[in-house]
Structure formats: C-alpha cells, structure tokens
Design a protein around this motif. Structure first.
Motif, PDB file in Angstrom:
ATOM      1  N   LYS A 165       4.474   3.458 -17.002  1.00 36.07           N
ATOM      2  CA  LYS A 165       3.827   4.922 -16.890  1.00 36.07           C
ATOM      3  C   LYS A 165       2.330   4.703 -16.833  1.00 36.07           C
ATOM      4  CE  LYS A 165       6.182   8.816 -16.941  1.00 36.07           C
ATOM      5  NZ  LYS A 165       6.506   8.640 -15.539  1.00 36.07           N
ATOM      6  N   VAL A 166       1.761   5.118 -15.851  1.00 32.79           N
ATOM      7  CA  VAL A 166       0.115   5.137 -15.684  1.00 32.79           C
ATOM      8  C   VAL A 166      -0.477   6.313 -15.647  1.00 32.79           C
ATOM      9  CG1 VAL A 166      -0.118   2.920 -14.401  1.00 32.79           C
ATOM     10  CG2 VAL A 166       0.320   5.088 -13.025  1.00 32.79           C
ATOM     11  N   ILE A 167       0.332   7.372 -15.452  1.00 33.69           N
ATOM     12  CA  ILE A 167      -0.251   9.133 -15.467  1.00 33.69           C
ATOM     13  C   ILE A 167       0.025   9.233 -16.841  1.00 33.69           C
ATOM     14  CG2 ILE A 167       0.076  11.035 -14.854  1.00 33.69           C
ATOM     15  CD1 ILE A 167       0.604  10.157 -11.856  1.00 33.69           C
ATOM     16  N   PRO A 168      -1.231   9.618 -17.552  1.00 33.59           N
ATOM     17  CA  PRO A 168      -0.992   9.791 -19.014  1.00 33.59           C
ATOM     18  C   PRO A 168      -0.173  11.089 -19.522  1.00 33.59           C
ATOM     19  CG  PRO A 168      -3.274  10.185 -18.430  1.00 33.59           C
ATOM     20  CD  PRO A 168      -2.544   9.577 -17.413  1.00 33.59           C
ATOM     21  N   GLN A 169       0.606  11.016 -20.656  1.00 32.78           N
ATOM     22  CA  GLN A 169       1.562  12.143 -20.929  1.00 32.78           C
ATOM     23  C   GLN A 169       0.649  13.467 -21.011  1.00 32.78           C
ATOM     24  OE1 GLN A 169       4.567  12.006 -21.364  1.00 32.78           O
ATOM     25  NE2 GLN A 169       4.888  14.101 -21.575  1.00 32.78           N
ATOM     26  N   CYS A 170      -0.748  13.467 -21.268  1.00 34.21           N
ATOM     27  CA  CYS A 170      -1.465  14.737 -21.226  1.00 34.21           C
ATOM     28  C   CYS A 170      -1.309  15.657 -20.084  1.00 34.21           C
ATOM     29  CB  CYS A 170      -2.861  14.538 -21.827  1.00 34.21           C
ATOM     30  SG  CYS A 170      -3.757  13.445 -20.961  1.00 34.21           S
ATOM     31  N   PHE A 171      -1.370  14.746 -19.131  1.00 31.45           N
ATOM     32  CA  PHE A 171      -1.238  15.463 -17.768  1.00 31.45           C
ATOM     33  C   PHE A 171      -0.034  16.247 -17.608  1.00 31.45           C
ATOM     34  CE2 PHE A 171      -4.443  13.440 -14.385  1.00 31.45           C
ATOM     35  CZ  PHE A 171      -5.356  13.125 -15.327  1.00 31.45           C
ATOM     36  N   TYR A 172       1.265  15.608 -17.992  1.00 35.52           N
ATOM     37  CA  TYR A 172       2.390  16.195 -18.184  1.00 35.52           C
ATOM     38  C   TYR A 172       2.318  17.720 -18.750  1.00 35.52           C
ATOM     39  CZ  TYR A 172       3.868  12.389 -15.266  1.00 35.52           C
ATOM     40  OH  TYR A 172       4.282  11.410 -14.467  1.00 35.52           O
ATOM     41  N   ALA A 183       0.900  -1.396  -0.063  1.00 40.69           N
ATOM     42  CA  ALA A 183      -0.028  -0.092   0.138  1.00 40.69           C
ATOM     43  C   ALA A 183       0.826   1.145  -0.003  1.00 40.69           C
ATOM     44  CB  ALA A 183      -0.912  -0.050   1.273  1.00 40.69           C
ATOM     45  N   VAL A 184       1.996   1.249   0.815  1.00 42.03           N
ATOM     46  CA  VAL A 184       2.775   2.303   0.947  1.00 42.03           C
ATOM     47  C   VAL A 184       3.479   2.622  -0.399  1.00 42.03           C
ATOM     48  CG1 VAL A 184       4.777   3.505   2.013  1.00 42.03           C
ATOM     49  CG2 VAL A 184       2.774   2.230   3.400  1.00 42.03           C
ATOM     50  N   ALA A 185       4.009   1.327  -0.955  1.00 42.93           N
ATOM     51  CA  ALA A 185       4.909   1.633  -2.098  1.00 42.93           C
ATOM     52  C   ALA A 185       4.061   2.040  -3.363  1.00 42.93           C
ATOM     53  CB  ALA A 185       5.386   0.467  -2.441  1.00 42.93           C
ATOM     54  N   PHE A 186       2.617   1.412  -3.368  1.00 41.91           N
ATOM     55  CA  PHE A 186       1.533   1.917  -4.300  1.00 41.91           C
ATOM     56  C   PHE A 186       1.746   3.432  -4.532  1.00 41.91           C
ATOM     57  CE2 PHE A 186      -2.909   3.251  -5.554  1.00 41.91           C
ATOM     58  CZ  PHE A 186      -2.738   2.626  -6.978  1.00 41.91           C
ATOM     59  N   PHE A 187       1.257   4.119  -3.317  1.00 45.04           N
ATOM     60  CA  PHE A 187       1.035   5.579  -3.225  1.00 45.04           C
ATOM     61  C   PHE A 187       2.533   6.366  -3.629  1.00 45.04           C
ATOM     62  CE2 PHE A 187      -2.454   4.256  -0.797  1.00 45.04           C
ATOM     63  CZ  PHE A 187      -3.321   5.182  -1.555  1.00 45.04           C
ATOM     64  N   ARG A 188       3.518   5.660  -3.086  1.00 46.76           N
ATOM     65  CA  ARG A 188       4.812   6.482  -3.188  1.00 46.76           C
ATOM     66  C   ARG A 188       5.227   6.081  -4.772  1.00 46.76           C
ATOM     67  NH1 ARG A 188       9.267   4.922   0.559  1.00 46.76           N
ATOM     68  NH2 ARG A 188      10.341   6.944  -0.432  1.00 46.76           N
ATOM     69  N   GLU A 189       5.118   5.156  -5.414  1.00 48.65           N
ATOM     70  CA  GLU A 189       5.409   5.199  -6.860  1.00 48.65           C
ATOM     71  C   GLU A 189       4.457   5.918  -7.678  1.00 48.65           C
ATOM     72  OE1 GLU A 189       6.362   1.096  -8.217  1.00 48.65           O
ATOM     73  OE2 GLU A 189       6.791   1.778 -10.195  1.00 48.65           O
ATOM     74  N   LEU A 190       3.242   5.599  -7.339  1.00 44.46           N
ATOM     75  CA  LEU A 190       2.082   6.540  -8.220  1.00 44.46           C
ATOM     76  C   LEU A 190       2.651   8.045  -8.175  1.00 44.46           C
ATOM     77  CD1 LEU A 190      -0.232   6.229  -9.948  1.00 44.46           C
ATOM     78  CD2 LEU A 190      -1.548   6.397  -8.041  1.00 44.46           C
ATOM     79  N   LEU A 191       2.434   8.603  -6.974  1.00 41.10           N
ATOM     80  CA  LEU A 191       2.641  10.113  -6.743  1.00 41.10           C
ATOM     81  C   LEU A 191       4.172  10.449  -6.988  1.00 41.10           C
ATOM     82  CD1 LEU A 191       0.349  10.547  -3.799  1.00 41.10           C
ATOM     83  CD2 LEU A 191      -0.006  10.785  -6.239  1.00 41.10           C
ATOM     84  N   GLY A 192       5.287   9.531  -6.764  1.00 39.10           N
ATOM     85  CA  GLY A 192       6.525  10.107  -6.849  1.00 39.10           C
ATOM     86  C   GLY A 192       7.081   9.737  -8.267  1.00 39.10           C
TER      87      GLY A 192
END
Lengths: 389, 214
Positions: B169-176, B152-161
């Motif tokens: 990559k799970v956050i789409p390029q258009c966000f960046y 659980a901790v690693a999920f949030f840290r990897e996703l947000l960090g």
C-alpha cells in the motif's frame, strides 16, 4: 445592456492578435459570442445561412432538459423526506429547495471542470470556443446518483471531456456521447458509488429500502415494484434526471417541435425496447427457475418507464454527432438501442441498467450502419440503371 | 564493420539506447501491444514479463545470427519459430520453478511470447543480417525498450487501480478515510490502452520529428 456591449467593445482590441492578452483570444471570443450574437458576415460562397446555429441548437436542448432537471431536484427532496417518514411536514418548496441544494454542487463541478478543459483545449489549438459543452455539462449531473462524491464527478467529467471528446478533435468529432462516457467511467471506476441501494436517495434513513425499480425487478420481486403511474411520473429513486418519464416527454416535445432531435431515433428506441420486452414475455418459461427467467415476465411497458430508458432515448440516443446520419440508418440504430438495453437488463445480472451500454455500443456501430445503408442504396440504384439501359 | 571495433563502440551502444526512446518497439513501432495490455495491471508480472521477453529476444537474436548464413531463406520463419519456442519453454520452466506465483498470474502470456511481434520483427529485421554480438545488443535494447513501457503502464495502473506498488500500500489510509477510492476502471484492459496512448502522446509531443505528416 448597452454598458456591457460598450465595455466588451472597448476590451476587444486587447484580446486581438498582438494585443496585451492576445493569447486569450478564444476565451474572449467565447464569452462575447455567448453574450451576443456574433456580427460575422459571410465573405465568400453561399450567403444564405439558416439562423439555427450551434448556439441556438444547444440552448434549446438545455431548455428541453429543464423539466427533467427541475423534477429531479424535487424528487431528490421527495425521496429524502419519504425515507425519513417526514413527508407530511414538508411543503413542496422545501422539498424542491432541499434537492436544489443537493444537486447544484454536482452541476457546478461538472461545468467548471468540463469548461476549464474545453477552454484550455480550444486556446491551445487556436480554435473558437463553442457551445457544445453546455449540453454535456448538464447531462452529466442528470445521469449521476445524487450521493455521487463531487471529486468523483470531477474525475469522470475530466476523463470524458479529454478522452471522450478532445482527443478526437472536440465538439462534433467524438465517437461516443461524452456524458455517457462520464457515466460509464463512473460505473466501472467506482461501482459501489453508482449501484446498490444507498446512493440514490440523499441522506437516506437506514431502515428505508432505497433500491431502484430496476434493482427490485432484477431480483424478481415484482410485487414490490411501484405501480406504473408512480414510475411514469417519476416518484422513484434513480439518477437525478432520469426518474420522471413525464418530464422527459415534455423535453421530447420541445426537441421534436423545434426539429432538433430526430423523431425516427426516439420512436424506434421505444419500439425496440417494447418489442424486446414483448419477445421476452412471449418466451418466458411457465416455471421461472432463475432470476433472469423471472425478469422475462416483467410487462414490456414497464421497461420504458423504469430507469434511464426514456432519458437515454430522448436525450442521449438522439445526439446528432454520435447517432446514425442516414434516414433508414436511424431506424436501425434506434431499434437496436432499445433491443440491447432490455436484453442487457434482463439477461445480464451484472448490469441492472442496460441503457448506457446499449447507447455506447450503438454509437460505436452507427458509422457501420450508415455505411451499409449507403452501400445498399448505391446497389439498388445501380440495378435500376442497368434494367433501364 | 571492422573486426577491430570495440565491444561498446558508439555504434554498438546506439543499438541498446535507440530502442529505449526514438525507436521504441511499443511507442514508435507499435509492436507487442497485446501483451502490454494484458500483463500490466500490476508491476510485478509486468517486470517479470519484460525480463522474460528481453531474455528470449536477446538469445533468439544470437542463435539466429549464428545460423544466419546456413538457414535457407525459404524456411527461415520456421527455423526462427523453433528457436523462439525452445527459448520460451526454457523461460516458462524457469518461472514455474523459481517464481511460481508470478508464472500463475502471467498464465498463458508466457507461452504467447512466441507470437510477440517484437521478437519476430527483430529476428527478421536485424539478426538475419548482423553479427551475434550486435544482434545480442539489439535484443537487449529492444527488450528493455519494451520493458520500460510495460513498467510505466503498470506503475500507473497499479497505483491508481489498487493503490499499491509491488503489492505494498502506498496511498495512505487517511486518503481512504477522507473519501478517496481506487478506480476499478484502471484495472480493466481498456485503461491500459488509454494509458499507453497517453504515453505515446507525451513522447511524440517531446519528439516532434516522430509526428507523421497527414
């Protein structure tokens, strides 16, 4: 004014316990006491109360921040048009207005996000809403670069209010200065947006160097530094509110005359910074080989007017909640902030500005300093008692 | 305990499910925090670490439980350490042989499983007084309880960090493109502590009986 008072009195029963909006009692009380002095009377215990309460203290601090803020807005415009080379065409008002438009959204975001969390937390706990955030909400925009994206300001403000303040129990219970927590969170989360050459001047022309004096000094090229007077008046790139030592000293006068901030802390921060700067000057090697050795030659007085040193000394280090409480503890606490700030600046190339980390570090150790001051006092008095007996 | 008790009786099932929530080694007993902070910057090492600890604690429990009537109590800590150290070396060699990259990332923390408080805690508190099968279930339960928090901790840290999960990559390029950027703070260990604190906060808010009197 009377109409407003009457309106509030009429609405009040609805927000009392059992009323229609009973759940929003703290919110209503917050607004009411923000607009009018509450008419509470003491019910027991001591009936003599000083008129200076949290509300008045916070209002005076906000007032003391105004000179630095107004100058900051002006300087945003000044730096922008300077970088474009159009300074001569613009009036002083258009410079100020440009900065005002740039800075206002950051202030609004900081207040909206912070107050929303404060109100929610107070409501949830059944506490009264207090004025503690008014100062923090003003400090946060003043330590941000003008080009800070608004959503980042919102994120770090939320982080600072929740994890820097509310988890410890709200105003007066926090260990670290919440505004500095916000800046530290910004610095470590989004380092590219709060360091380098391109974030300190709004819409900078590409050819213009936007390096802050600290960044210039860190590379050892002292000949490119602005002269001392320019840095003192504040016509340099930097965070919104930190550039003008003069405007900050005006605020310091307000704080000292009203007795809100401790002159012991302020004076000892400056003394510590100066002492460390002089120490570096004294032991700087003849033939400077590295950038840090170059930096050691920087005249000590420059440290006091560059970057956030003065701003931190006057508005951040003196925060009564997070600083030392004992009288001699304040000298130690302030002196070490000054020493550490200059130490970090000169010797650690990763952090051009050491003030933020120095204050947060000493916030952590303030209770320890107090502890030793109190213990040594107890020991000293015990010794005296034994000799007399 | 009667000899006829089925392998997965309600009592035994509880040994596995208890540590997942109400008796979680990290959230409730607050053990094994150091490694939870150190290896949770990414999901992959966190999962490997969780599996390694589960294997070590389960088999150490079984071995100590088998030996429990022969170990002189004055030297039991040394015996436990020898068993745990042996198992950790096996795990370390297996990782080096079959998952070299992850073992590089975990570096010293595989070796430090020896000092993980959860393992010594379970050996002392459970394996020394229970049969091998029950000890095995207890080890599996505690390992998994440790593991879900790590994940659980690693999920949030990897996703947000880093904006990734398992390196994808799970956050789409258009966000960046729209100005989003990953938070460098999440990758630093202080945020593991704060994420863990938030998980404990949520857990206690949902299980009011765990909140201490003060």
């Amino acid at each position: 004014m009377k109409a407003l008072r009457d309106y509030l009195s009429k609405q009040k029963p609805k927000f009392q316990k059992g009323g229609k909006f009973g759940a929003f009692q703290s919110t209503f009380n917050g607004f009411e006491s923000f607009l009018y002095v509450p008419n509470h009377t003491t019910k027991s215990g001591s009936h003599l109360r000083d008129a200076i309460d949290l509300k008045r203290t916070m209002s005076i601090v906000v007032l003391a921040l105004v000179p630095a803020l107004l100058f900051g807005m002006y300087n945003v415009g000044y730096q922008h048009f300077l970088s474009l080379g159009q300074l001569a065409n613009e009036s002083i008002f258009s410079l100020f207005f440009y900065g005002f438009v740039k800075v206002l959204p950051i202030i609004i975001v900081s207040y909206v996000v912070g107050l929303a969390i404060e109100f929610f937390a107070a409501q949830k706990r059944g506490h009264e809403i207090n004025e503690g955030y008014l100062v923090t909400g003003m400090l946060i925009p003043m330590v941000m670069p003008v080009e800070a994206p608004l959503w980042m300001v919102a994120v770090v403000t939320a982080f600072a209010v929740i994890f820097g303040k509310e988890v410890f129990g709200g105003t007066g219970m926090n260990i670290w200065n919440p505004a500095l927590i916000a800046r530290a969170a910004f610095f470590f989360s989004y380092p590219t947006k709060i360091s380098g050459d391109s974030v300190w001047i709004a819409d900078k022309a590409d050819a213009f160097s936007g390096a802050t004096p600290l960044a210039t000094a860190a590379t050892g090229s002292f000949d490119k530094l602005p002269d001392l007077a320019t840095m003192f008046y504040g016509f340099i790139p930097g965070s919104i509110g930190e550039t003008s030592t003069l405007a900050i000293l005006l605020g310091a006068v307000i704080l000292l005359v009203t007795g809100i901030a401790s002159w012991r802390i302020m004076a000892s921060v400056f003394a510590g910074g100066l002492a460390m700067g002089l120490l570096f000057n004294a032991c700087a090697p003849e033939q400077a080989m590295t950038a840090a050795q170059h930096y050691m030659n920087l005249p000590a007085i420059n440290h006091l007017v560059m970057g956030g040193f003065a701003f931190g000394a006057v508005f951040m280090a003196t925060d009564p909640v997070t600083s030392s409480q004992t009288r001699s503890g304040k000298y130690i606490y302030g002196f070490l902030i000054g020493v550490l700030a200059v130490l970090i600046r000169v010797l650690n190339p990763a952090y051009p500005e050491g003030m933020m980390l120095a204050i947060l570090f000493m916030n952590t150790f303030a209770p320890l300093v107090d502890h030793f001051v109190v213990q040594s006092n107890i020991k000293r008095r015990l010794k005296r008692a034994k000799v007399n007996a | 305990m009667s000899a006829k008790e089925p392998l997965f009786s309600a009592n035994n099932r509880k040994l596995v499910t208890g540590p997942l929530s109400k008796n979680n080694p990290i959230m409730v007993q607050v053990l094994g925090i150091c490694s939870a902070l150190a290896v949770t910057a990414k999901l992959e090492p966190a999962i490997v670490m969780a599996l390694s600890v589960t294997a070590v604690v389960a088999f150490a429990n079984v071995i100590i439980s088998l030996l429990r009537n022969t170990i002189p109590s004055r030297i039991r800590i040394i015996v436990q350490l020898v068993v745990v150290a042996g198992l950790v070396i096996v795990v370390d060699q297996v990782l080096k042989a079959f998952a070299y990259d992850v073992s590089k990332q975990l570096s010293v923390f595989v070796g430090l499983i020896i000092t993980n408080c959860i393992i010594m805690g379970r050996l002392e508190a459970f394996a020394l007084g229970n049969t091998p099968w029950r000890s095995f279930l207890d080890g599996i339960g505690n390992g998994l309880g440790y593991g879900i928090i790590l994940v659980a901790v690693a999920f949030f840290r990897e996703l947000l960090g880093a904006g990734t999960l398992f390196g994808y990559k799970v956050i789409p390029q258009c966000f960046y493109d729209a100005g989003y950027s990953d938070s460098g703070l999440m990758v630093l260990s202080p945020m593991a502590l704060i994420t863990l604190g938030v998980i404990i906060w949520v857990h206690r808010a949902r299980n009011k009986d765990l909140i201490e009197e003060n």
